[in-house]
Scaffold this active site. Sequence first.
Site, PDB file in Angstrom:
ATOM      1  CB  CYS A  82     -18.118 -35.421 -44.396  1.00 35.06           C
ATOM      2  SG  CYS A  82     -19.345 -36.273 -45.443  1.00 35.06           S
ATOM      3  CG  HIS A 192     -20.350 -37.455 -40.509  1.00 41.43           C
ATOM      4  ND1 HIS A 192     -20.569 -36.059 -40.647  1.00 41.43           N
ATOM      5  CD2 HIS A 192     -20.968 -37.993 -41.951  1.00 41.43           C
ATOM      6  CE1 HIS A 192     -20.731 -35.746 -41.776  1.00 41.43           C
ATOM      7  NE2 HIS A 192     -21.189 -36.839 -42.673  1.00 41.43           N
ATOM      8  CD  GLU A 194     -20.196 -35.248 -37.094  1.00 39.50           C
ATOM      9  OE1 GLU A 194     -20.574 -35.122 -37.990  1.00 39.50           O
ATOM     10  OE2 GLU A 194     -18.825 -35.526 -37.335  1.00 39.50           O
TER      11      GLU A 194
END
Length: 214
Positions: A82, A192, A194
């Site tokens: 990001c 992202h 995650e």
Amino acid sequence: MSSHVAVIDYGMGNLHSVAKALEHAGARQVDVTSDPQIILAADRVLLPGVGAIRDCVSELRQLELDGVVRQAAREKPLLGICVGMQMLLEHSEENGGVDCLGLFPGKVRFFGNELHEADGTRLKVPHMGWNQVKQAIDHPLWHRIEQDARFYFVHSYYAAPDKSGQLAGRCHYGVDFAAALAQDNVFATQFHPEKSHTNGLQLLSNFLAWDGRW
């Protein structure tokens, strides 16, 4: 291959969720740290980032970690996420202009307040949610991830690299933009991992196995 990962802690970024995702993806050891010695001793390094890029760059430099990021990028696999990706470019339009780390030639641009699709559909900024990523190169971090797989994005600014050969993945939201960049042993994503469920965990698993060559 050993998988000791240093997640750079400069006060910006969703550090807990990134660390947990790395552990879930199979990391042997994850250190969330601002200690240069620990960062440079790790097998691989992750540079996260959320929020305003001026604050991110300022905090990174105040902690004297900008040089650590550059050194890590020369020596071992490094993953930017990001704003952690955006900081790797030369300059961002955000906040009237911010000079970044300059590992990738190019700029970070604003989507704009009047973003539309070709059919006239008005698009909200920030770009938030799931979107398809088209892989632009054959890279080890795309291993076992299908073409046009969906990943989770949250951003109002996007990377526009100068060198097309550094584009690893592209996405479309009103405009085409870089969803991923790659150069030598550095890989960076606007999305992202995650927060991207199976595809994101696969990418992190690939990062843990990657020796920096492709």
